[in-house]
Design a protein around this motif. Structure first.
Motif, PDB file in Angstrom:
ATOM      1  N   GLN A   1       5.003  -3.774   8.013  1.00 35.73           N
ATOM      2  CA  GLN A   1       6.125  -2.848   8.032  1.00 35.73           C
ATOM      3  C   GLN A   1       5.682  -1.521   7.434  1.00 35.73           C
ATOM      4  O   GLN A   1       4.949  -1.497   6.445  1.00 35.73           O
ATOM      5  N   ILE A   2       6.164  -0.432   8.024  1.00 31.11           N
ATOM      6  CA  ILE A   2       5.891   0.896   7.481  1.00 31.11           C
ATOM      7  C   ILE A   2       7.230   1.522   7.122  1.00 31.11           C
ATOM      8  O   ILE A   2       8.043   1.810   8.006  1.00 31.11           O
ATOM      9  N   GLU A   3       7.460   1.709   5.835  1.00 33.50           N
ATOM     10  CA  GLU A   3       8.726   2.267   5.359  1.00 33.50           C
ATOM     11  C   GLU A   3       8.530   3.703   4.899  1.00 33.50           C
ATOM     12  O   GLU A   3       7.544   4.022   4.242  1.00 33.50           O
ATOM     13  N   SER A   4       9.470   4.552   5.233  1.00 27.04           N
ATOM     14  CA  SER A   4       9.445   5.942   4.785  1.00 27.04           C
ATOM     15  C   SER A   4      10.300   6.072   3.534  1.00 27.04           C
ATOM     16  O   SER A   4      11.455   5.647   3.514  1.00 27.04           O
ATOM     17  N   ILE A   5       9.708   6.630   2.484  1.00 23.28           N
ATOM     18  CA  ILE A   5      10.463   7.003   1.298  1.00 23.28           C
ATOM     19  C   ILE A   5      10.132   8.469   1.022  1.00 23.28           C
ATOM     20  O   ILE A   5       9.179   9.002   1.598  1.00 23.28           O
TER      21      ILE A   5
ATOM     22  N   VAL B   1       5.331   3.444   2.566  1.00 28.83           N
ATOM     23  CA  VAL B   1       5.022   2.164   1.941  1.00 28.83           C
ATOM     24  C   VAL B   1       4.710   1.175   3.054  1.00 28.83           C
ATOM     25  O   VAL B   1       5.509   1.005   3.986  1.00 28.83           O
ATOM     26  N   ILE B   2       3.541   0.545   2.976  1.00 24.65           N
ATOM     27  CA  ILE B   2       3.135  -0.426   3.989  1.00 24.65           C
ATOM     28  C   ILE B   2       3.175  -1.816   3.371  1.00 24.65           C
ATOM     29  O   ILE B   2       2.549  -2.074   2.332  1.00 24.65           O
ATOM     30  N   LYS B   3       3.908  -2.699   4.039  1.00 26.23           N
ATOM     31  CA  LYS B   3       4.085  -4.057   3.547  1.00 26.23           C
ATOM     32  C   LYS B   3       3.486  -5.041   4.541  1.00 26.23           C
ATOM     33  O   LYS B   3       3.721  -4.946   5.743  1.00 26.23           O
ATOM     34  N   ALA B   4       2.708  -5.972   4.023  1.00 33.64           N
ATOM     35  CA  ALA B   4       2.083  -7.007   4.848  1.00 33.64           C
ATOM     36  C   ALA B   4       1.656  -8.132   3.923  1.00 33.64           C
ATOM     37  O   ALA B   4       1.804  -8.039   2.694  1.00 33.64           O
ATOM     38  N   SER B   5       1.106  -9.187   4.497  1.00 33.93           N
ATOM     39  CA  SER B   5       0.589 -10.265   3.653  1.00 33.93           C
ATOM     40  C   SER B   5      -0.599  -9.744   2.850  1.00 33.93           C
ATOM     41  O   SER B   5      -1.315  -8.831   3.293  1.00 33.93           O
ATOM     42  N   GLU B   6      -0.820 -10.336   1.684  1.00 36.85           N
ATOM     43  CA  GLU B   6      -1.919  -9.861   0.834  1.00 36.85           C
ATOM     44  C   GLU B   6      -3.262 -10.017   1.530  1.00 36.85           C
ATOM     45  O   GLU B   6      -4.188  -9.246   1.289  1.00 36.85           O
ATOM     46  N   ASP B   7      -3.399 -11.013   2.404  1.00 34.62           N
ATOM     47  CA  ASP B   7      -4.651 -11.215   3.132  1.00 34.62           C
ATOM     48  C   ASP B   7      -4.952 -10.046   4.060  1.00 34.62           C
ATOM     49  O   ASP B   7      -6.120  -9.750   4.345  1.00 34.62           O
ATOM     50  N   GLU B   8      -3.908  -9.381   4.575  1.00 37.09           N
ATOM     51  CA  GLU B   8      -4.105  -8.296   5.529  1.00 37.09           C
ATOM     52  C   GLU B   8      -4.203  -6.922   4.881  1.00 37.09           C
ATOM     53  O   GLU B   8      -4.696  -5.979   5.517  1.00 37.09           O
ATOM     54  N   LEU B   9      -3.748  -6.793   3.637  1.00 36.47           N
ATOM     55  CA  LEU B   9      -3.668  -5.458   3.038  1.00 36.47           C
ATOM     56  C   LEU B   9      -5.021  -4.769   2.949  1.00 36.47           C
ATOM     57  O   LEU B   9      -5.127  -3.557   3.194  1.00 36.47           O
ATOM     58  N   TYR B  10      -6.074  -5.510   2.608  1.00 35.40           N
ATOM     59  CA  TYR B  10      -7.391  -4.883   2.521  1.00 35.40           C
ATOM     60  C   TYR B  10      -7.815  -4.342   3.885  1.00 35.40           C
ATOM     61  O   TYR B  10      -8.296  -3.206   4.006  1.00 35.40           O
TER      62      TYR B  10
ATOM     63  N   ILE C   1       0.861  -1.183   0.000  1.00 34.49           N
ATOM     64  CA  ILE C   1       0.000   0.000   0.000  1.00 34.49           C
ATOM     65  C   ILE C   1       0.895   1.230   0.000  1.00 34.49           C
ATOM     66  O   ILE C   1       1.773   1.376   0.848  1.00 34.49           O
ATOM     67  N   LEU C   2       0.664   2.093  -0.970  1.00 32.92           N
ATOM     68  CA  LEU C   2       1.404   3.346  -1.097  1.00 32.92           C
ATOM     69  C   LEU C   2       0.579   4.448  -0.431  1.00 32.92           C
ATOM     70  O   LEU C   2      -0.600   4.636  -0.757  1.00 32.92           O
ATOM     71  N   VAL C   3       1.175   5.164   0.520  1.00 35.29           N
ATOM     72  CA  VAL C   3       0.468   6.186   1.297  1.00 35.29           C
ATOM     73  C   VAL C   3       1.017   7.561   0.940  1.00 35.29           C
ATOM     74  O   VAL C   3       2.228   7.783   0.964  1.00 35.29           O
ATOM     75  N   ARG C   4       0.091   8.489   0.621  1.00 38.31           N
ATOM     76  CA  ARG C   4       0.497   9.854   0.269  1.00 38.31           C
ATOM     77  C   ARG C   4      -0.101  10.850   1.252  1.00 38.31           C
ATOM     78  O   ARG C   4      -1.123  10.592   1.876  1.00 38.31           O
ATOM     79  N   PHE C   5       0.514  12.002   1.352  1.00 38.44           N
ATOM     80  CA  PHE C   5      -0.004  13.095   2.168  1.00 38.44           C
ATOM     81  C   PHE C   5       0.064  14.366   1.330  1.00 38.44           C
ATOM     82  O   PHE C   5       0.725  14.416   0.294  1.00 38.44           O
ATOM     83  N   SER C   6      -0.630  15.412   1.751  1.00 39.39           N
ATOM     84  CA  SER C   6      -0.661  16.630   0.928  1.00 39.39           C
ATOM     85  C   SER C   6      -0.309  17.873   1.730  1.00 39.39           C
ATOM     86  O   SER C   6       0.713  18.509   1.492  1.00 39.39           O
ATOM     87  N   GLU C   7      -1.125  18.229   2.725  1.00 31.61           N
ATOM     88  CA  GLU C   7      -0.942  19.501   3.426  1.00 31.61           C
ATOM     89  C   GLU C   7       0.394  19.578   4.155  1.00 31.61           C
ATOM     90  O   GLU C   7       0.941  20.664   4.363  1.00 31.61           O
TER      91      GLU C   7
END
Length: 382
Positions: A39-43, A48-57, A4-10
């Motif tokens: 896992q939560i990785e900062s780029i 970027v959030i990494k987990a098993s595909e079953d948990e991503l939803y 999961i790719l996470v974005r922010f704006s303000e």
């Protein structure tokens, strides 16, 4: 690997303070996802959030309640090189129109965005007989995000979330939560400005039923993930309302009740170090929300500001947000709140402050306020 790719704006507007807000947001995401093995990785400019595909939803559903996130995408993460990206695009199944949109955040990548758009578009066309290119209104947009961390993220859908600022680490606000539609929305709106809040509710048992109290506790638990609440204070207004009813002008009952609520909230702010009181008032919506009523209510708090994020909202706008944050159906359950107790037939619409102050002198107001605060119930929200 799907992530999961996470974005922010303000947060981008915060200049030298940007790192502070990024840390807040990451900590809030960690708190929201603490039950997941992820896992939560900062780029740069992303998480970027990494987990098993079953948990991503399930993770994505939890992220929808974290204020400060602009949008998320389910993306395929690959090592950045031309052949890897081509291979992913070659395997895409597209029936209908599409557009390729390459974001070349990594400027060392050897092919410019517009040129790579054409190359990848041709690959997709050659492998999907029913596909066609439409750069203006495509059915699907293939997004290729080439980042500075040596990874590329390929996705199609963007899920837009709450945006705003991440919740502060401190609980600075005290939300006056009734059982109605407006106050949960007010708390949510303040959370988008980064204000973490605890909750104050006024009860009138036995004139109101235990179900009315349970309804508000349920509302508190629904909005807790948005506003970051830890404590809920429940104060009985029964003795105060009986005193107003027996000794004061009937038409001033609601005005006096509202003023006493603000006095109680102010004392709790002082006691527990909150910095502001939040209400769900909307100008002109009911008799207690005229400009004259609001003026006399403001006078009851000598120091702490009263924030009214819904002051210019109409009911339809408030209801739309209530449905969005899933409080509407609970708010409309048919249980009365304390403002319906001893309700005058003709409440004053334009109260005068001097009359309110004179009416309050007819009862031992401060003694009653001290008594109800000393006997309040404190619930730790789980």
């Amino acid at each position: 690997m799907q992530v999961i790719l996470v974005r922010f704006s303000e947060i981008h507007l915060k200049g030298n303070n940007k790192s502070y807000f990024l840390k807040l947001l990451k900590n809030n995401i960690k708190e929201a996802l603490k039950e997941f093995n992820c896992q939560i990785e900062s780029i740069p400019n992303r998480y970027v959030i990494k987990a098993s595909e079953d948990e991503l939803y399930h993770i994505s559903e939890r992220l929808k309640k974290v204020v400060g996130i602009h949008s998320i995408s389910f993306a395929e993460e690959i090592d950045t090189n031309i052949e890897n990206i081509k291979k992913i695009c070659q395997n895409l199944k597209i029936n209908g129109s599409f557009k390729v949109d390459v974001n070349r955040a990594d400027k060392s990548f050897p092919i410019k965005s517009c040129d790579f758009n054409s190359i990848l578009g041709e690959i997709i066309l050659n492998n999907n007989k029913l596909a066609s290119v439409d750069v203006k209104k495509p059915d699907k947009k293939v997004q290729v995000d080439i980042r500075e961390n040596g990874k590329t993220y390929i996705f199609s859908d963007i899920i837009y979330l709450k945006s705003g600022l991440p919740l502060s680490e401190y609980r600075d606000g005290l939300l006056l939560l009734s059982g109605g539609i407006d106050s949960p929305v007010a708390g949510y709106m303040m959370s988008k400005r980064g204000m973490r809040q605890d909750i104050l509710h006024f009860d009138s048992y036995p004139y109101t039923s235990p179900m009315a109290k349970e309804k508000v506790i349920k509302l508190a638990k629904i909005i807790k993930p948005y506003i970051g609440a830890k404590y809920m204070y429940i104060v009985s207004m029964t003795k105060l309302q009986e005193a107003f009813h027996l000794n004061c002008k009937t038409e001033y009952a609601i005005n006096l009740l509202r003023r006493s609520m603000i006095m109680i909230a102010s004392k709790l702010c002082e006691k527990f170090s909150y910095k502001a009181i939040i209400t769900g008032e909307s100008l002109g919506q009911v008799a207690s929300q005229t400009i004259e009523s609001i003026t006399t209510t403001n006078n009851a708090s000598s120091y702490f500001p009263i924030l009214r994020p819904l002051i210019a909202f109409n009911k339809e706008e408030i209801i739309a947000i209530a449905k969005e944050i899933n409080t509407f159906e609970t708010s409309i359950l048919p249980y009365e709140d304390c403002c319906t107790v001893f309700l005058p037939r003709n409440p004053v619409i334009k109260p005068k402050l001097e009359i309110s102050l004179n009416e309050e002198k007819k009862i031992p107001l401060q003694d009653l306020i001290s008594e109800v605060i000393n006997n309040m119930e404190i619930i730790e929200l789980n």
